[in-house]
Design a protein around this motif. Structure first.
Motif, short mmCIF file in Angstrom:
data_model
loop_
_atom_site.label_atom_id
_atom_site.label_comp_id
_atom_site.label_asym_id
_atom_site.label_seq_id
_atom_site.Cartn_x
_atom_site.Cartn_y
_atom_site.Cartn_z
N ALA A 53 25.98 -0.09 -24.15
CA ALA A 53 27.15 1.00 -24.75
C ALA A 53 28.39 1.19 -23.93
O ALA A 53 29.24 1.73 -24.38
N GLY A 54 28.31 0.75 -22.69
CA GLY A 54 29.44 1.07 -21.77
C GLY A 54 29.11 2.33 -21.14
O GLY A 54 30.11 2.89 -20.30
N ASP A 55 28.26 3.30 -21.40
CA ASP A 55 28.20 4.47 -20.72
C ASP A 55 27.82 4.32 -19.29
O ASP A 55 28.21 5.16 -18.61
N ILE A 56 27.16 3.01 -19.16
CA ILE A 56 26.70 2.86 -17.51
C ILE A 56 27.70 1.67 -17.27
O ILE A 56 27.22 0.51 -17.66
N PRO A 57 28.76 1.67 -16.83
CA PRO A 57 29.67 0.57 -16.70
C PRO A 57 29.19 -0.56 -15.85
O PRO A 57 28.52 -0.40 -14.87
N SER A 58 29.74 -1.90 -16.03
CA SER A 58 29.37 -2.84 -15.50
C SER A 58 29.90 -2.79 -14.02
O SER A 58 31.01 -2.28 -13.82
N GLY A 59 29.37 -3.27 -13.02
CA GLY A 59 29.51 -3.27 -11.67
C GLY A 59 29.28 -1.85 -10.89
O GLY A 59 29.44 -1.74 -9.75
N SER A 60 28.81 -0.85 -11.87
CA SER A 60 28.69 0.51 -11.38
C SER A 60 27.44 0.52 -10.49
O SER A 60 26.30 -0.44 -10.70
N ARG A 61 27.29 1.15 -9.14
CA ARG A 61 26.35 1.25 -8.35
C ARG A 61 25.19 2.41 -9.03
O ARG A 61 25.58 3.53 -9.11
N LEU A 62 23.92 2.04 -9.34
CA LEU A 62 23.00 3.03 -9.69
C LEU A 62 22.47 3.89 -8.57
O LEU A 62 22.50 3.46 -7.24
N PRO A 63 22.04 5.09 -8.71
CA PRO A 63 21.29 5.70 -7.75
C PRO A 63 20.21 5.03 -7.16
O PRO A 63 19.41 4.12 -7.81
N SER A 64 19.61 5.45 -5.90
CA SER A 64 18.35 5.00 -5.35
C SER A 64 17.28 5.24 -6.31
O SER A 64 17.43 6.27 -7.13
N VAL A 65 16.26 4.58 -6.04
CA VAL A 65 14.97 4.77 -6.94
C VAL A 65 14.43 6.42 -6.80
O VAL A 65 14.18 6.88 -7.67
N ARG A 66 14.76 6.82 -5.44
CA ARG A 66 14.07 8.02 -5.15
C ARG A 66 15.05 9.21 -5.70
O ARG A 66 14.75 10.16 -6.18
N ARG A 67 16.43 9.03 -5.67
CA ARG A 67 17.25 9.95 -5.97
C ARG A 67 17.12 9.92 -7.61
O ARG A 67 17.06 11.06 -8.35
N LEU A 68 17.06 8.76 -8.43
CA LEU A 68 17.08 8.81 -9.83
C LEU A 68 15.64 9.52 -10.21
O LEU A 68 15.85 10.31 -11.19
N PRO A 74 31.97 9.89 -11.89
CA PRO A 74 31.57 10.99 -12.65
C PRO A 74 31.24 10.43 -14.23
O PRO A 74 30.20 11.29 -14.53
N ASP A 75 31.56 9.38 -14.64
CA ASP A 75 31.08 8.97 -15.83
C ASP A 75 29.52 8.52 -15.72
O ASP A 75 28.86 8.71 -16.77
N LEU A 76 29.27 7.85 -14.84
CA LEU A 76 27.78 7.60 -14.46
C LEU A 76 27.09 8.86 -14.51
O LEU A 76 25.89 8.80 -14.99
N ASP A 77 27.50 9.73 -13.53
CA ASP A 77 26.42 11.13 -13.52
C ASP A 77 26.70 11.55 -15.00
O ASP A 77 25.26 12.11 -15.21
N ALA A 78 27.40 11.76 -15.69
CA ALA A 78 27.50 12.20 -17.08
C ALA A 78 26.49 11.32 -17.95
O ALA A 78 25.51 11.90 -18.69
N ALA A 79 26.49 10.05 -17.91
CA ALA A 79 25.37 9.23 -18.64
C ALA A 79 23.93 9.54 -17.83
O ALA A 79 23.00 9.79 -18.87
N LEU A 80 23.85 9.69 -16.99
CA LEU A 80 22.37 9.96 -16.34
C LEU A 80 22.03 11.10 -16.66
O LEU A 80 20.70 11.57 -16.73
N LEU A 81 22.84 12.25 -16.62
CA LEU A 81 22.53 13.81 -17.27
C LEU A 81 22.00 13.64 -18.51
O LEU A 81 21.17 14.37 -18.99
N ARG A 82 22.65 12.76 -19.52
CA ARG A 82 22.35 12.62 -20.89
C ARG A 82 21.06 11.90 -20.90
O ARG A 82 20.07 12.24 -21.82
N ILE A 83 20.74 11.05 -19.97
CA ILE A 83 19.48 10.22 -20.14
C ILE A 83 18.52 11.27 -19.69
O ILE A 83 17.26 11.40 -20.41
N ALA A 84 18.56 12.10 -18.50
CA ALA A 84 17.67 13.10 -18.27
C ALA A 84 17.36 14.15 -19.30
O ALA A 84 16.13 14.70 -19.37
N GLN A 85 18.21 14.48 -19.96
CA GLN A 85 18.09 15.37 -21.07
C GLN A 85 17.39 14.68 -22.58
O GLN A 85 16.58 15.47 -22.89
N ALA A 86 17.43 13.62 -22.68
CA ALA A 86 16.94 12.67 -23.74
C ALA A 86 15.19 12.44 -23.51
O ALA A 86 14.53 12.37 -24.41
N ILE A 87 14.98 12.38 -22.27
CA ILE A 87 13.52 11.77 -22.02
C ILE A 87 12.75 12.98 -21.99
O ILE A 87 12.90 14.24 -21.92
#
Length: 334
Positions: A42-57, A7-20
């Motif tokens: 900043a730790g919003d995207i935690p170490s070790g977390s799996r990023l979405p695939s290129v197409r999904r992101l 969920p934290d990663l989802d929230a961080a990606l949402l903030r990124i989407a809104q900021a671009i």
């Protein structure tokens, strides 16, 4: 089955989407790279977390898969993320680099072997050695010399001051910027840097143990953001182009009550007009000179970071303890 991001990663990606901002003069690829890189720092995207695939992101952000793929490649080259065959793309762990940790452990093993051999020559048993090691551990720790690396001198000096309460009184924290090329006097035990500067820290100080810190907006910044009136016309100005989306996302996170926010790079053609029209100027470190253009009715806030206390406790302090446990360096007086 693919893993679902936390969920934290989802929230961080949402903030990124809104900021671009596709309409910005800063290319979207630069905005995305900066947002991901600083999000990791900043730790919003935690170490070790799996990023979405290129197409999904790409679909989430409304960008081309080619753009996202190129950004992933740039971040992988910088050591921020790593691709694992058959598993996906993950954020790397940027504490003490594995190579440096392995070298430290190997050196420690050699020192232990030499200690055992020397004790055997003196007729000391393993129990005798263990007792002497325990007694030595109770002695006063040696002073450590720590380089705190940053981009701007004032901000870097502030990082060093913020870390001082976590250090022993005899330790020395040396603020150092990436543009300095002179030699440091004396031995350096550890280099501490923001995660965004980890690659530069390794290049500038090869072979020296390194801790890459997570940074968060400092308390003064958070308080100032919370105090802006909701109807204020707010202008955000970044010093580096790739920090623009990060600045915008950070303000949205810590001042969600603001409704009239414009974000531009310091090289924007209409910057003078935007500054004249704003009520509050929020600028990244390095762009403080813009505050001189404000009138008495306008306010300026510097968006400044500080080392995250949790990262200090879990990364920096264990590294310092490990260095102290290793004992004095060769030729150093205990």
């Amino acid at each position: 089955m693919s893993a679902t991001p936390a969920p934290d990663l989802d929230a961080a990606l949402l903030r990124i989407a809104q900021a671009i901002d596709p309409a910005s003069s800063v290319p979207v690829s630069v905005q995305l790279r900066g947002a991901l890189e600083y999000g990791i720092a900043a730790g919003d995207i935690p170490s070790g977390s799996r990023l979405p695939s290129v197409r999904r992101l790409a679909a989430t952000l409304g960008l081309s898969p080619v753009t996202v793929s190129n950004v992933f490649a740039a971040l992988q080259e910088r050591g921020q993320i790593e691709g694992r065959v058959g598993s996906g793309t993950f954020v790397t762990d940027r504490g003490i680099p594995c190579a440096a940790r392995t070298a430290q452990m190997a050196a420690l093993e050699r020192q232990i072997a030499a200690l055992v051999a020397a004790g055997r020559d003196l007729g000391l048993s393993a129990q005798d050695l263990a007792l002497r090691v325990t007694m030595a551990a109770c002695a006063a720790p040696r002073a450590l010399r720590i380089v705190v690396l940053g981009t701007f001198s004032d901000a870097t000096a502030a990082y060093a001051r913020d870390l001082a309460p976590y250090l022993a009184p005899e330790d020395l924290a040396i603020a150092w910027t990436t543009d300095r090329r002179e030699d440091l006097p004396g031995h350096i035990d550890l280099v501490v840097s923001p995660r965004t500067l980890a690659a530069q820290a390794a290049a500038l100080f090869p072979g020296i143990p390194q801790v890459s810190m997570i940074l968060i907006p400092n308390e003064a910044t958070r308080v100032a953001l919370a105090g802006i009136r909701p109807d204020a016309r707010v202008l955000l100005v970044s010093y580096f182009d790739d920090f623009l989306s990060v600045l915008k996302a950070g303000v949205a996170r810590f001042a969600p009550h603001l409704g009239r926010v414009t974000a531009v790079a310091r090289t924007a053609d209409d910057l003078d007009r935007l500054i004249a029209e704003c009520d509050v100027l929020i600028h990244a470190t390095g762009a403080d000179y813009l505050a001189a253009r404000l009138s008495a009715r306008q306010a300026a806030i510097e968006y400044r970071h500080t080392p995250d206390s949790h990262a200090v406790q879990t990364q920096l302090l264990p590294a310092l303890d490990g260095l102290r446990a290793a004992g004095p360096i060769k030729g150093e007086t205990p």
